[in-house]
Design an enzyme around this catalytic site. Structure first.
Site, PDB file in Angstrom:
ATOM      1  N   PHE A 119       0.935  -1.287  -0.052  1.00 43.22           N
ATOM      2  CA  PHE A 119       0.051   0.053  -0.151  1.00 43.22           C
ATOM      3  C   PHE A 119       0.927   1.372  -0.139  1.00 43.22           C
ATOM      4  CE2 PHE A 119      -4.534   1.221   0.642  1.00 43.22           C
ATOM      5  CZ  PHE A 119      -5.109   0.242   0.390  1.00 43.22           C
ATOM      6  N   GLN A 240      -7.350  14.853   3.341  1.00 46.12           N
ATOM      7  CA  GLN A 240      -6.594  14.131   2.368  1.00 46.12           C
ATOM      8  C   GLN A 240      -7.634  13.778   1.148  1.00 46.12           C
ATOM      9  OE1 GLN A 240      -6.105   9.549   2.966  1.00 46.12           O
ATOM     10  NE2 GLN A 240      -4.011  10.468   2.851  1.00 46.12           N
ATOM     11  N   HIS A 242      -8.158  11.544  -2.038  1.00 46.09           N
ATOM     12  CA  HIS A 242      -7.788  10.165  -2.544  1.00 46.09           C
ATOM     13  C   HIS A 242      -7.549  10.385  -3.951  1.00 46.09           C
ATOM     14  CE1 HIS A 242      -7.523   5.913  -3.143  1.00 46.09           C
ATOM     15  NE2 HIS A 242      -7.416   5.843  -2.023  1.00 46.09           N
ATOM     16  N   LEU A 252     -15.011   5.498  -4.471  1.00 43.58           N
ATOM     17  CA  LEU A 252     -13.649   5.214  -4.226  1.00 43.58           C
ATOM     18  C   LEU A 252     -13.349   3.963  -5.043  1.00 43.58           C
ATOM     19  CD1 LEU A 252     -11.043   5.851  -2.726  1.00 43.58           C
ATOM     20  CD2 LEU A 252     -11.828   4.062  -1.072  1.00 43.58           C
ATOM     21  N   GLU A 255      -6.993   2.227  -3.094  1.00 50.30           N
ATOM     22  CA  GLU A 255      -5.361   2.128  -3.428  1.00 50.30           C
ATOM     23  C   GLU A 255      -4.746   0.504  -3.531  1.00 50.30           C
ATOM     24  OE1 GLU A 255      -3.322   5.009  -1.340  1.00 50.30           O
ATOM     25  OE2 GLU A 255      -2.042   3.760  -0.588  1.00 50.30           O
ATOM     26  N   ARG A 286      -0.563   9.343  -0.581  1.00 46.79           N
ATOM     27  CA  ARG A 286      -1.569   9.840  -1.306  1.00 46.79           C
ATOM     28  C   ARG A 286      -1.462  11.174  -1.774  1.00 46.79           C
ATOM     29  NH1 ARG A 286      -6.165   6.582   2.035  1.00 46.79           N
ATOM     30  NH2 ARG A 286      -5.746   4.635   1.156  1.00 46.79           N
ATOM     31  N   HIS A 353     -11.357  12.644   0.689  1.00 45.36           N
ATOM     32  CA  HIS A 353     -11.424  11.277   1.254  1.00 45.36           C
ATOM     33  C   HIS A 353     -11.630  11.134   2.990  1.00 45.36           C
ATOM     34  CE1 HIS A 353     -11.099   6.804   1.397  1.00 45.36           C
ATOM     35  NE2 HIS A 353     -10.015   6.910   1.799  1.00 45.36           N
ATOM     36  N   ARG A 393      -2.319  11.107   6.026  1.00 48.57           N
ATOM     37  CA  ARG A 393      -2.634   9.579   6.511  1.00 48.57           C
ATOM     38  C   ARG A 393      -2.007   8.614   5.342  1.00 48.57           C
ATOM     39  NH1 ARG A 393      -6.579   5.608   6.030  1.00 48.57           N
ATOM     40  NH2 ARG A 393      -7.899   6.883   4.966  1.00 48.57           N
TER      41      ARG A 393
HETATM   42  C1  LIG Z   1     -14.717   4.541   0.613  1.00 47.40           C
HETATM   43  C2  LIG Z   1     -13.720   4.486   1.720  1.00 47.40           C
HETATM   44  C3  LIG Z   1     -12.769   3.661   1.837  1.00 47.40           C
HETATM   45  C4  LIG Z   1     -11.731   3.426   2.880  1.00 47.40           C
HETATM   46  N1  LIG Z   1     -10.963   2.632   2.783  1.00 47.40           N
HETATM   47  C5  LIG Z   1     -10.212   2.413   3.780  1.00 47.40           C
HETATM   48  C6  LIG Z   1      -9.134   1.342   3.980  1.00 47.40           C
HETATM   49  O1  LIG Z   1      -8.984   0.360   2.948  1.00 47.40           O
HETATM   50  N2  LIG Z   1      -8.142   1.144   4.942  1.00 47.40           N
HETATM   51  C7  LIG Z   1      -8.461   2.228   5.832  1.00 47.40           C
HETATM   52  O2  LIG Z   1      -7.465   2.135   6.874  1.00 47.40           O
HETATM   53  N3  LIG Z   1      -9.157   3.235   5.746  1.00 47.40           N
HETATM   54  C8  LIG Z   1     -10.070   3.429   4.941  1.00 47.40           C
HETATM   55  N4  LIG Z   1     -10.904   4.573   4.868  1.00 47.40           N
HETATM   56  C9  LIG Z   1     -11.021   5.316   6.021  1.00 47.40           C
HETATM   57  C10 LIG Z   1     -11.879   4.598   7.194  1.00 47.40           C
HETATM   58  O3  LIG Z   1     -12.628   3.628   6.478  1.00 47.40           O
HETATM   59  C11 LIG Z   1     -12.564   5.787   8.020  1.00 47.40           C
HETATM   60  O4  LIG Z   1     -11.578   6.690   8.362  1.00 47.40           O
HETATM   61  C12 LIG Z   1     -12.978   5.070   9.144  1.00 47.40           C
HETATM   62  O5  LIG Z   1     -13.893   3.893   8.903  1.00 47.40           O
HETATM   63  C13 LIG Z   1     -13.917   5.593  10.221  1.00 47.40           C
HETATM   64  O6  LIG Z   1     -14.372   4.959  11.090  1.00 47.40           O
HETATM   65  P1  LIG Z   1     -15.132   5.637  12.474  1.00 47.40           P
HETATM   66  O7  LIG Z   1     -15.493   4.532  13.460  1.00 47.40           O
HETATM   67  O8  LIG Z   1     -14.186   6.696  12.990  1.00 47.40           O
HETATM   68  O9  LIG Z   1     -16.425   6.443  11.747  1.00 47.40           O
HETATM   69  P2  LIG Z   1     -17.552   5.687  10.840  1.00 47.40           P
HETATM   70  O10 LIG Z   1     -17.358   4.339  10.401  1.00 47.40           O
HETATM   71  O11 LIG Z   1     -17.880   6.693   9.826  1.00 47.40           O
HETATM   72  O12 LIG Z   1     -18.810   5.690  11.894  1.00 47.40           O
HETATM   73  C14 LIG Z   1     -19.417   6.758  12.391  1.00 47.40           C
HETATM   74  C15 LIG Z   1     -20.411   6.360  13.317  1.00 47.40           C
HETATM   75  O13 LIG Z   1     -20.838   7.675  14.005  1.00 47.40           O
HETATM   76  C16 LIG Z   1     -22.439   7.601  14.000  1.00 47.40           C
HETATM   77  N5  LIG Z   1     -22.649   9.030  14.034  1.00 47.40           N
HETATM   78  C17 LIG Z   1     -22.266  10.144  13.545  1.00 47.40           C
HETATM   79  N6  LIG Z   1     -23.012  11.427  14.006  1.00 47.40           N
HETATM   80  C18 LIG Z   1     -23.756  10.738  14.866  1.00 47.40           C
HETATM   81  C19 LIG Z   1     -24.789  11.501  15.575  1.00 47.40           C
HETATM   82  N7  LIG Z   1     -24.730  12.891  15.613  1.00 47.40           N
HETATM   83  N8  LIG Z   1     -25.301  10.674  16.612  1.00 47.40           N
HETATM   84  C20 LIG Z   1     -25.488   9.413  16.598  1.00 47.40           C
HETATM   85  N9  LIG Z   1     -24.235   8.735  15.733  1.00 47.40           N
HETATM   86  C21 LIG Z   1     -23.549   9.472  14.959  1.00 47.40           C
HETATM   87  C22 LIG Z   1     -22.786   6.912  12.667  1.00 47.40           C
HETATM   88  O14 LIG Z   1     -23.967   6.779  12.597  1.00 47.40           O
HETATM   89  C23 LIG Z   1     -21.854   5.868  12.453  1.00 47.40           C
HETATM   90  O15 LIG Z   1     -22.365   4.651  13.327  1.00 47.40           O
HETATM   91  C24 LIG Z   1     -11.881   4.552   3.821  1.00 47.40           C
HETATM   92  C25 LIG Z   1     -12.925   5.528   3.757  1.00 47.40           C
HETATM   93  C26 LIG Z   1     -13.614   5.537   2.881  1.00 47.40           C
HETATM   94  C27 LIG Z   1     -14.671   6.934   2.651  1.00 47.40           C
END
Ligand SMILES: Cc1cc2nc3c(=O)[nH]c(=O)nc-3n(C[C@H](O)[C@H](O)[C@H](O)COP(=O)(O)OP(=O)(O)OC[C@H]3O[C@@H](n4cnc5c(N)ncnc54)[C@H](O)[C@@H]3O)c2cc1C
Length: 590
Positions: A119, A240, A242, A252, A255, A286, A353, A393
């Protein structure tokens, strides 16, 4: 005021990877834990993560956590805190193997060990050559991870509040956090969730930009709530882009495609990354790849009738590899670009991203303001700034961040809850009243602005004034424009005032969070007059002392944006790791 109060040991806002990993820790320790989410847990944005989760398992070739740490510090352009980075990279093999034992269906090597792919920016031996460090379940790693974590939480009796939106943080007179005000989306009823410890794991805010890989729910609610409660936001200028969003759609393309051998080509068919990053080529980090792509397009070597994208070519790969390792990508290409990547290259452009900044925490997940922890308040995942990603990142380091800091914040909360008095203190209602008034304003607003128009004005402004390359005058104008948009957001009016699943009200409330993120971003970006990582300014002087426009003399420091008066202050980067020597400042090249 007759707002009903629900009481817990811990309340977690967010059911993505970070929230679920923390909840598991708490529930397994026997604590009464509530998890609130705007959507069903397994629909959180983590489900969309494709490429993998990093850990120096060394399953296919030698690897070491110290090399991973070096790559992460370098990837961060030295803005990451080295104590937190060391902690994360050392913990990585433990949390990934733990996840495997939770039932995560990783792809396998012939010998049964976890499959790992290369990666961007992940190298062997302190920057020598790309290394296989991304542990993957095909191109659906986040999906597999989120389901594994959700099932473990069901087993551990975590209490889920699905389709509940947290509105505001509740702090007492001393600033200690007591929980959140939240709205049940089905009924629009408002409740207080009171707890000894509160964790924000609300994910990112990519929806401040017009073109984004992020889910529609990624509206920065945790950042908005924190800012309104007087918590500053750290390093918000760093976003970032992407390199490979599907041109025109933003969806998306991982990568991991380049990890499996994909090549970026311009209109002349040239593998242009060889010129920009002779060593890592298409697997440079990136920010570097995104800038190279935009430069190619700006200099007239873009593809298509409008010369507005480049091509990601995997036609030389064995179709078997594409079908088994990248099936989701093939589906996305066919659906969103009308191209079968087995036969023709995919049109791609850089797309917003990931947010590197967020709520300031230490590596234990405790929120830290002015050098002191905010009692009872924790943050983990994309909403938090630990800071491990600094100015940029590395791919796969976010899923890792969720596991490592989800777990460490869960552990910190357990210690805090166990030491706290048995009974919850009396609820301090000033913040509750303010939150209720905010919703009430929406119910009574007359002659107001339109939510959709205000949001798209914000998104267009961010895209045009704060994108991959940034310009002094554009940033200054951007600040003015965003403050104008804020006026619209303060007077939004919703036509539909009904109570049952009123998505218009939810969108208006989300916009109030997005605008805080947009202001923080634009104002911080305007202030930082150097180039570092993902923040690249046209006017940053490129001198022998400051190669690439980075200015360590004046800017090796974190930005803190305070909502009150749009004030900025700064804090030093922690260059001291926990046990090893500092990774010394160097020019960053790939
Ligand atoms: C398309 C895509 C592909 C990616 N691929 C990778 C990868 O391969 N490897 C990697 O390391 N990273 C990757 N990333 C980045 C990574 O996936 C994210 O940074 C990470 O999943 C975020 O996780 P989180 O638990 O912080 O939040 P999230 O998974 O975004 O969850 C947020 C949670 O908060 C809740 N929430 C938000 N606001 C409120 C509110 N006001 N009240 C109640 N609930 C709320 C939502 O309902 C949800 O449950 C990718 C990101 C994207 C967008």
């Amino acid at each position: 005021m007759a707002i009903p109060v629900r009481k817990f040991d811990a309340v977690i806002v967010g059911a993505g990877g970070a929230g679920l990993r923390a909840a598991l820790q708490l529930s397994e320790a026997g604590l009464k834990t509530a998890v609130l989410s705007k959507v069903f847990p397994t629909r959180s944005h983590t489900v969309a993560a494709q490429g993998g989760v990093s850990a120096s398992l060394g399953n296919s070739e030698p690897d070491h956590w110290h090399w991973h740490m070096y790559d992460t510090v370098k990837g961060s352009d030295w803005l990451g805190d080295q104590d937190a980075i060391e902690f994360m990279c050392r913990e990585a093999p433990n949390v990934v193997v733990e996840l495997e034992h939770f039932g995560m269906p990783f792809d396998r090597n012939a010998d049964g060990s976890i499959y790992q792919r290369p990666f961007g920016g992940h190298m062997s031996n302190f920057g020598e050559k790309p290394v296989r460090r991304a542990c993957a379940a095909a191109d659906r790693t986040g999906h597999a991870m989120l389901h594994a974590l959700y099932q473990r939480n069901v087993r551990a009796n975590t209490q889920f509040f699905v389709e509940w939106m947290a509105l505001d943080l509740v702090r007492d007179a001393e600033g200690n956090v007591q929980g959140v005000v939240a709205m049940e989306m089905e009924t629009s009823e408002i409740y207080v969730f009171q707890a000894k410890a509160t964790l924000f794991a609300t994910g990112g805010a990519g929806r401040i930009f017009a073109s984004s890989t992020n889910a529609f729910i990624n509206t920065g609610d945790g950042l908005g709530m924190a800012a309104r409660a007087g918590i500053p936001l750290e390093d918000m200028e760093f976003w970032q882009f992407h390199p490979t969003g599907v041109a025109g759609a933003g969806v998306l393309i991982t990568e991991g495609v380049r990890g499996e051998g994909g090549i970026l080509r311009n209109a002349q068919g040239e593998r242009f990354m060889e010129r920009y990053a002779p060593n890592a080529k298409d697997l440079a980090s990136r920010d570097v790849v995104s800038r190279a792509m935009v430069t190619e397009i700006n200099e007239g070597r873009g593809c298509g009738p409008n010369k507005d994208h480049v091509l990601l070519d995997i036609t030389h790969l064995d179709p078997e590899v594409i079908m088994s390792k990248l099936p989701g990508i093939r589906e996305i290409s066919i659906k969103f670009a009308g191209v079968d990547p087995i036969k023709a290259p995919i049109p791609v452009v850089p797309t917003c991203h990931y947010q590197m900044g967020g709520i300031p925490t230490n590596y234990k997940g405790e929120v830290v303001v002015d050098g002191n922890t905010v009692q009872g308040f924790y943050a983990a995942g994309e909403v938090a700034c630990a800071s491990v990603h600094g100015a940029n990142r590395l791919g796969t380091n976010s899923l890792l961040d969720l596991l490592v800091f989800g777990k460490s914040s869960g552990n910190s909360m357990i210690d805090y809850i166990k030491a706290a008095p048995k009974d919850l203190p009396e609820l301090h209602t000033a913040d509750v009243e303010r939150s209720v008034a905010r919703v009430e304003r929406l119910n009574t607003q007359k002659n107001g602005s339109n939510v959709h128009e205000a949001r798209s004005a914000m998104q267009r402004t961010m895209q045009a004034h704060c994108g991959v390359f940034r310009f002094k005058d554009m940033l200054a104008q951007g600040v003015e424009k965003i403050l104008e948009v804020e006026k619209l957001v303060k007077t939004t009016e919703i036509a539909d005032k009904s109570k049952t699943f009123n998505t218009a009200r939810i969108e208006a409330l989300e916009l109030e969070n997005l605008i805080e993120v947009a202001k923080a971003t634009m104002i911080s970006a305007n202030a930082r007059t150097e180039s570092r990582g993902a923040h690249v300014r046209d006017d940053a002087a490129d001198t022998p002392e400051n190669p690439n426009g980075r200015d360590d003399q004046n800017w090796l420091k974190h930005t803190l944006w305070h909502r009150d008066g749009n004030r900025l202050d700064y804090k030093p980067v922690n260059l001291k790791p926990l046990t090893v020597e500092t990774i010394a400042l160097k020019t960053r090249s790939y």
